[in-house]
Scaffold this motif. Structure first.
Motif, PDB file in Angstrom:
ATOM      1  N   GLU A  92     -23.926  81.738-109.211  1.00 38.69           N
ATOM      2  CA  GLU A  92     -24.359  82.635-108.143  1.00 38.69           C
ATOM      3  C   GLU A  92     -25.849  82.953-108.244  1.00 38.69           C
ATOM      4  OE1 GLU A  92     -23.262  87.004-106.193  1.00 38.69           O
ATOM      5  OE2 GLU A  92     -22.221  86.307-108.002  1.00 38.69           O
ATOM      6  N   PHE A  93     -26.336  83.143-109.469  1.00 41.39           N
ATOM      7  CA  PHE A  93     -27.762  83.407-109.681  1.00 41.39           C
ATOM      8  C   PHE A  93     -28.598  82.252-109.148  1.00 41.39           C
ATOM      9  CE2 PHE A  93     -31.201  83.633-113.203  1.00 41.39           C
ATOM     10  CZ  PHE A  93     -32.082  84.302-112.358  1.00 41.39           C
ATOM     11  N   ALA A  94     -28.211  81.015-109.511  1.00 33.93           N
ATOM     12  CA  ALA A  94     -28.957  79.844-109.034  1.00 33.93           C
ATOM     13  C   ALA A  94     -28.915  79.755-107.511  1.00 33.93           C
ATOM     14  CB  ALA A  94     -28.390  78.577-109.666  1.00 33.93           C
ATOM     15  N   ALA A  95     -27.752  80.029-106.928  1.00 32.55           N
ATOM     16  CA  ALA A  95     -27.625  79.971-105.470  1.00 32.55           C
ATOM     17  C   ALA A  95     -28.501  81.017-104.795  1.00 32.55           C
ATOM     18  CB  ALA A  95     -26.163  80.151-105.071  1.00 32.55           C
ATOM     19  N   CYS A  96     -28.546  82.218-105.372  1.00 25.38           N
ATOM     20  CA  CYS A  96     -29.365  83.295-104.793  1.00 25.38           C
ATOM     21  C   CYS A  96     -30.851  82.973-104.874  1.00 25.38           C
ATOM     22  CB  CYS A  96     -29.073  84.613-105.485  1.00 25.38           C
ATOM     23  SG  CYS A  96     -27.446  85.309-105.110  1.00 25.38           S
ATOM     24  N   VAL A  97     -31.288  82.428-106.024  1.00 25.73           N
ATOM     25  CA  VAL A  97     -32.693  82.038-106.144  1.00 25.73           C
ATOM     26  C   VAL A  97     -33.004  80.950-105.113  1.00 25.73           C
ATOM     27  CG1 VAL A  97     -34.429  80.957-107.640  1.00 25.73           C
ATOM     28  CG2 VAL A  97     -32.902  82.719-108.563  1.00 25.73           C
ATOM     29  N   GLY A  98     -32.060  80.027-104.915  1.00 30.03           N
ATOM     30  CA  GLY A  98     -32.253  78.969-103.933  1.00 30.03           C
ATOM     31  C   GLY A  98     -32.390  79.466-102.510  1.00 30.03           C
ATOM     32  N   GLU A  99     -31.908  80.669-102.241  1.00 30.99           N
ATOM     33  CA  GLU A  99     -32.073  81.265-100.919  1.00 30.99           C
ATOM     34  C   GLU A  99     -33.479  81.825-100.721  1.00 30.99           C
ATOM     35  OE1 GLU A  99     -29.026  84.179-100.606  1.00 30.99           O
ATOM     36  OE2 GLU A  99     -27.386  82.707-100.511  1.00 30.99           O
ATOM     37  N   HIS A 100     -34.185  82.061-101.845  1.00 28.31           N
ATOM     38  CA  HIS A 100     -35.530  82.618-101.772  1.00 28.31           C
ATOM     39  C   HIS A 100     -36.621  81.542-101.839  1.00 28.31           C
ATOM     40  CE1 HIS A 100     -33.351  86.316-102.775  1.00 28.31           C
ATOM     41  NE2 HIS A 100     -34.431  86.999-102.446  1.00 28.31           N
ATOM     42  N   THR A 101     -36.321  80.426-102.492  1.00 31.78           N
ATOM     43  CA  THR A 101     -37.339  79.403-102.706  1.00 31.78           C
ATOM     44  C   THR A 101     -36.684  78.034-102.729  1.00 31.78           C
ATOM     45  OG1 THR A 101     -39.046  78.597-104.252  1.00 31.78           O
ATOM     46  CG2 THR A 101     -37.136  79.684-105.218  1.00 31.78           C
ATOM     47  N   ASP A 102     -37.462  77.002-102.372  1.00 35.33           N
ATOM     48  CA  ASP A 102     -36.926  75.640-102.373  1.00 35.33           C
ATOM     49  C   ASP A 102     -37.199  74.913-103.685  1.00 35.33           C
ATOM     50  OD1 ASP A 102     -39.656  75.344-102.179  1.00 35.33           O
ATOM     51  OD2 ASP A 102     -39.622  74.005-100.445  1.00 35.33           O
ATOM     52  N   ARG A 103     -37.789  75.629-104.658  1.00 32.99           N
ATOM     53  CA  ARG A 103     -38.086  74.987-105.939  1.00 32.99           C
ATOM     54  C   ARG A 103     -38.220  76.034-107.035  1.00 32.99           C
ATOM     55  NH1 ARG A 103     -43.265  76.042-104.059  1.00 32.99           N
ATOM     56  NH2 ARG A 103     -44.729  76.599-105.721  1.00 32.99           N
ATOM     57  N   VAL A 104     -38.072  75.583-108.276  1.00 29.32           N
ATOM     58  CA  VAL A 104     -38.409  76.376-109.455  1.00 29.32           C
ATOM     59  C   VAL A 104     -39.325  75.518-110.316  1.00 29.32           C
ATOM     60  CG1 VAL A 104     -37.524  77.341-111.623  1.00 29.32           C
ATOM     61  CG2 VAL A 104     -36.351  77.820-109.475  1.00 29.32           C
ATOM     62  N   ASP A 105     -40.467  76.062-110.688  1.00 26.15           N
ATOM     63  CA  ASP A 105     -41.434  75.313-111.493  1.00 26.15           C
ATOM     64  C   ASP A 105     -41.238  75.531-112.987  1.00 26.15           C
ATOM     65  OD1 ASP A 105     -43.038  74.378-109.171  1.00 26.15           O
ATOM     66  OD2 ASP A 105     -43.450  76.524-108.954  1.00 26.15           O
ATOM     67  N   LEU A 106     -40.705  76.693-113.350  1.00 27.51           N
ATOM     68  CA  LEU A 106     -40.537  77.012-114.766  1.00 27.51           C
ATOM     69  C   LEU A 106     -39.267  77.820-114.961  1.00 27.51           C
ATOM     70  CD1 LEU A 106     -41.560  77.212-117.710  1.00 27.51           C
ATOM     71  CD2 LEU A 106     -42.903  79.211-117.013  1.00 27.51           C
ATOM     72  N   LEU A 107     -38.380  77.305-115.809  1.00 32.29           N
ATOM     73  CA  LEU A 107     -37.168  78.025-116.196  1.00 32.29           C
ATOM     74  C   LEU A 107     -37.309  78.437-117.649  1.00 32.29           C
ATOM     75  CD1 LEU A 107     -34.178  78.935-116.028  1.00 32.29           C
ATOM     76  CD2 LEU A 107     -33.540  76.556-116.529  1.00 32.29           C
ATOM     77  N   VAL A 108     -37.216  79.740-117.925  1.00 31.19           N
ATOM     78  CA  VAL A 108     -37.310  80.246-119.294  1.00 31.19           C
ATOM     79  C   VAL A 108     -35.942  80.767-119.715  1.00 31.19           C
ATOM     80  CG1 VAL A 108     -38.493  81.785-120.894  1.00 31.19           C
ATOM     81  CG2 VAL A 108     -39.707  80.917-118.884  1.00 31.19           C
ATOM     82  N   ASN A 109     -35.306  80.053-120.634  1.00 33.02           N
ATOM     83  CA  ASN A 109     -34.022  80.478-121.192  1.00 33.02           C
ATOM     84  C   ASN A 109     -34.288  81.430-122.356  1.00 33.02           C
ATOM     85  OD1 ASN A 109     -32.109  78.931-119.581  1.00 33.02           O
ATOM     86  ND2 ASN A 109     -33.009  77.129-120.546  1.00 33.02           N
TER      87      ASN A 109
END
Length: 247
Positions: free
Chosen positions: A72-89
């Motif tokens: 759900e988190f990934a889906a929600c972020v995808g509603e705000h932007t068409d890309r992610v440049d940096l993922l910090v785990n």
């Protein structure tokens, strides 16, 4: 505003290093999507940031031990932007104790699932957004598991926490090899025990926000600058890991 238009996702961002990452990247101009176990905890990070950087932080709830919440988190972020440049785990479940039998089965499973399983699932579900970037990077905050195996803080951790961190490190290693041909860079931080003093959202201007003397612990800002350095390198530069020595 050196990172204007950079899209950054940070897990475990309600306090300590995760919150410092969110603050640091927002002040450098990035759009930052932060998660914590509850949306209220993540929202506190956003509301306490000073100035216009506050508007560049977006808060979400995500328990990393629950696969449905990661999706759900990934889906929600995808509603705000068409890309992610940096993922910090960065998010991980800490479990105290030196006695294996003292922790409940549920605590042990949740610790391993949130740190090891959560990292794997975060990468899986954010890969489509990362592949939409021209500069995709993944950072894994392995923290207390250094090359020799321990730090002062980790000595008090439960065996399940050690197991989870070892799994996270192994995953990051193979992920770096397998994603490199596609241009997705993966690197990990292995610091010893470091200062988690709260910079209280001061502007990151190159000063030492923790007020730590030079001969004391590694600071959150020093770790942040290592990530900034790696992200800024040319795309043909693949840094696998940063290993730090205690003083």
């Amino acid at each position: 505003m050196k990172f204007e238009n950079l899209r950054v996702v940070v897990t475990g961002a309600s306090r300590y290093f995760g919150r410092a990452l969110a603050v640091g990247f927002a002040h450098l101009g990035a759009e930052v999507y932060v998660s914590a176990r509850t949306v209220e905890a993540a929202e506190r990070t956003r509301t306490e940031v000073m100035g216009s950087a506050r508007d560049r932080i977006h808060a979400f709830g995500c328990d990393l031990s629950r696969p449905a919440e990661i999706r759900e988190f990934a889906a929600c972020v995808g509603e705000h932007t068409d890309r992610v440049d940096l993922l910090v785990n960065n998010g991980a479940r800490w479990l105290d104790g030196m006695d294996l039998e003292a922790a409940s089965d549920a605590e042990i499973v949740e610790t391993i699932e949130s740190t090891a399983g959560g990292t794997v699932l975060m990468v899986k579900h954010f890969l489509p957004l990362l592949r939409g970037s021209l500069r995709p990077d993944i950072v894994n905050m392995v923290a207390v598991r250094d090359a020799e195996g321990a730090s002062a803080a980790a000595g008090a951790a439960h065996e399940a926490f050690w197991a989870a961190k070892s799994a996270q490190a192994g995953f990051a290693d193979i992920l770096s090899r397998r994603l490199r041909p596609s241009g997705v860079r993966v690197f990990s931080l292995f610091p010893p025990d470091f200062s988690t003093s709260d910079p209280r959202f001061a502007e990151w201007d190159g000063s030492n926000p923790d007020g730590i003397a030079p001969d004391e612990k590694l600071t959150t800002q020093a770790l942040f600058e290592c990530i900034v350095y790696a992200v800024e390198q040319p795309r043909d530069c693949f840094i696998r890991s940063f290993h730090f020595e205690p003083r």
